[in-house]
Design an enzyme around this catalytic site. Structure first.
Site, PDB file in Angstrom:
ATOM      1  N   ASP A  75     -37.671  20.467  24.392  1.00 27.65           N
ATOM      2  CA  ASP A  75     -36.418  20.044  23.775  1.00 27.65           C
ATOM      3  C   ASP A  75     -35.624  21.242  23.273  1.00 27.65           C
ATOM      4  O   ASP A  75     -36.122  22.369  23.254  1.00 27.65           O
ATOM      5  CB  ASP A  75     -36.701  19.051  22.622  1.00 27.65           C
ATOM      6  CG  ASP A  75     -37.795  19.521  21.679  1.00 27.65           C
ATOM      7  OD1 ASP A  75     -38.102  20.725  21.665  1.00 27.65           O
ATOM      8  OD2 ASP A  75     -38.354  18.687  20.956  1.00 27.65           O
ATOM      9  N   ASN A 157     -42.239  11.361  11.628  1.00 26.91           N
ATOM     10  CA  ASN A 157     -41.821   9.980  11.912  1.00 26.91           C
ATOM     11  C   ASN A 157     -42.388   9.475  13.243  1.00 26.91           C
ATOM     12  O   ASN A 157     -41.976   8.432  13.739  1.00 26.91           O
ATOM     13  CB  ASN A 157     -40.290   9.884  11.929  1.00 26.91           C
ATOM     14  CG  ASN A 157     -39.676  10.730  13.034  1.00 26.91           C
ATOM     15  OD1 ASN A 157     -40.379  11.445  13.738  1.00 26.91           O
ATOM     16  ND2 ASN A 157     -38.369  10.652  13.191  1.00 26.91           N
ATOM     17  N   HIS A 159     -42.207  11.143  16.169  1.00 26.15           N
ATOM     18  CA  HIS A 159     -41.517  11.581  17.391  1.00 26.15           C
ATOM     19  C   HIS A 159     -42.388  12.559  18.177  1.00 26.15           C
ATOM     20  O   HIS A 159     -43.224  13.262  17.625  1.00 26.15           O
ATOM     21  CB  HIS A 159     -40.126  12.153  17.109  1.00 26.15           C
ATOM     22  CG  HIS A 159     -40.056  13.496  16.449  1.00 26.15           C
ATOM     23  ND1 HIS A 159     -39.083  13.820  15.537  1.00 26.15           N
ATOM     24  CD2 HIS A 159     -40.808  14.600  16.574  1.00 26.15           C
ATOM     25  CE1 HIS A 159     -39.246  15.069  15.144  1.00 26.15           C
ATOM     26  NE2 HIS A 159     -40.282  15.565  15.752  1.00 26.15           N
ATOM     27  N   GLU A 164     -37.174  10.175  19.151  1.00 26.30           N
ATOM     28  CA  GLU A 164     -37.249   9.540  17.838  1.00 26.30           C
ATOM     29  C   GLU A 164     -37.680   8.076  17.989  1.00 26.30           C
ATOM     30  O   GLU A 164     -37.634   7.523  19.098  1.00 26.30           O
ATOM     31  CB  GLU A 164     -35.863   9.599  17.175  1.00 26.30           C
ATOM     32  CG  GLU A 164     -35.322  11.018  16.972  1.00 26.30           C
ATOM     33  CD  GLU A 164     -35.946  11.746  15.788  1.00 26.30           C
ATOM     34  OE1 GLU A 164     -37.144  11.549  15.508  1.00 26.30           O
ATOM     35  OE2 GLU A 164     -35.223  12.537  15.151  1.00 26.30           O
TER      36      GLU A 164
HETATM   37  C1  GLP Z   1     -39.856  19.247  15.992  1.00 29.09           C
HETATM   38  C2  GLP Z   1     -39.863  19.381  17.528  1.00 29.09           C
HETATM   39  C3  GLP Z   1     -41.110  18.837  18.120  1.00 29.09           C
HETATM   40  C4  GLP Z   1     -42.261  19.194  17.209  1.00 29.09           C
HETATM   41  C5  GLP Z   1     -42.153  18.397  15.941  1.00 29.09           C
HETATM   42  C6  GLP Z   1     -43.186  18.737  14.880  1.00 29.09           C
HETATM   43  O1  GLP Z   1     -38.677  18.823  15.467  1.00 29.09           O
HETATM   44  N1  GLP Z   1     -38.738  18.872  18.219  1.00 29.09           N
HETATM   45  O2  GLP Z   1     -41.275  19.308  19.430  1.00 29.09           O
HETATM   46  O3  GLP Z   1     -43.475  18.920  17.849  1.00 29.09           O
HETATM   47  O4  GLP Z   1     -40.858  18.413  15.434  1.00 29.09           O
HETATM   48  O5  GLP Z   1     -42.882  19.943  14.236  1.00 29.09           O
HETATM   49  P1  GLP Z   1     -43.957  20.784  13.438  1.00 29.09           P
HETATM   50  O6  GLP Z   1     -44.931  21.273  14.442  1.00 29.09           O
HETATM   51  O7  GLP Z   1     -43.187  21.915  12.813  1.00 29.09           O
HETATM   52  O8  GLP Z   1     -44.568  19.878  12.449  1.00 29.09           O
END
Ligand code: GLP
Length: 264
Positions: A75, A157, A159, A164
């Site tokens: 992404d 959440n 995702h 989302e």
């Molecule tokens: C982000 C990314 C995801 C990631 C997730 C968790 O916003 N778009 O690809 O896996 O949220 O983030 P983190 O690893 O910092 O908890």
């Protein structure tokens, strides 16, 4: 509950997060050694940093060669200026690509085909005008032979990528609006909430599930509630991470804190 909904997700709990990082990195290294043209799906966020550090170490100390590897990031934010240091492309550069020998042209991001000329700015561009770029990303993944292994984090959440809650099983690379919790979690990177982009481009659930193997990770107490829900709730768009339970070769790597609320 039908049979699919009760399907478990292979889950490994490690005493030490570093052991989980090394285990995922070792598997990727074995793949790359066996198949030098391996296709990797990559995530940003705090979760995979240890895996990238370990892969970089293996490149440095053990001559792990990424010169034939192709990568597709999950992404990217939209509406940032070109070269914005907060873009995931720059983040990946600093955490991974600067330390290994993935060829520049082999490191793909979902926005890469969206023109970034001043005459065709991304900021404010309506969603329909990204359709070609989204379709091209899907085609690029397919023509590379599909993703061999995808590294994944899970948002608070539920995702995956930027899919989302509400994202359907059949969703593909597309433009999405980010939820309030997702933007709040990114606020520290952007100074304050107002500066966090409202839109992103992400692989869809169907794109993710087409990866031949998925290695999802979650670490820390903050992820404990979403980890337990991912494993226990019905598979549904309300909690996109539950779709991982439909995959034949997905594994969830946890530390003890992230596993603390799993129902026994
Ligand atoms: C982000 C990314 C995801 C990631 C997730 C968790 O916003 N778009 O690809 O896996 O949220 O983030 P983190 O690893 O910092 O908890």
């Amino acid at each position: 509950m039908n049979a699919l909904e009760s399907r478990p997700l292979r889950t490994l709990v490690f005493d030490d997060r570093g052991d989980a990082d090394r285990s995922v990195a070792r598997e990727i290294a074995e793949l790359v050694r066996a198949k030098p043209t391996a296709v990797l799906g990559l995530a940003t966020g705090n979760t995979p940093v240890g895996v990238y550090a370990e892969l970089a170490r293996m490149h440095r100390d053990e001559a792990l060669d990424f010169s034939g590897v192709v990568t597709f990031n999950l992404d990217e934010y939209l509406d940032l200026s070109p070269g914005d240091p907060r873009a995931f492309r720059r983040w990946m550069q600093a955490r991974f690509f600067d330390h290994v020998n993935v060829r520049c042209e082999n490191a793909r991001f979902p926005e890469c085909d969206a023109a970034r000329a001043p005459s065709d700015p991304i900021a404010g561009r309506p969603i329909e005008r990204f359709a070609d770029a989204c379709e091209r990303y899907e085609r690029a993944i397919r023509s590379a032979g599909g993703i061999d292994v995808l590294i994944l984090g899970i948002g608070r959440n539920g995702h995956i990528g930027f899919n989302e809650p509400g994202s359907t099983r059949g969703s593909r690379t597309r433009i999405v609006e980010l939820e309030a919790t997702t933007r709040a979690d990114a606020a520290h990177v952007f100074g304050d909430l107002e500066n966090v982009p409202r839109r992103a481009i992400t692989m869809g659930i169907a794109t993710i599930l087409e990866s031949r193997a998925i290695r999802a990770m979650a670490f820390g107490r903050i992820k404990a509630p979403i980890v337990s829900r991912t494993l226990a709730e019905p598979i549904s768009p309300a909690l996109p991470a539950t779709f991982l339970r439909e995959h034949a070769d997905a594994t969830l790597y946890l530390d003890r804190d992230a596993a603390a609320e799993i129902a026994r």
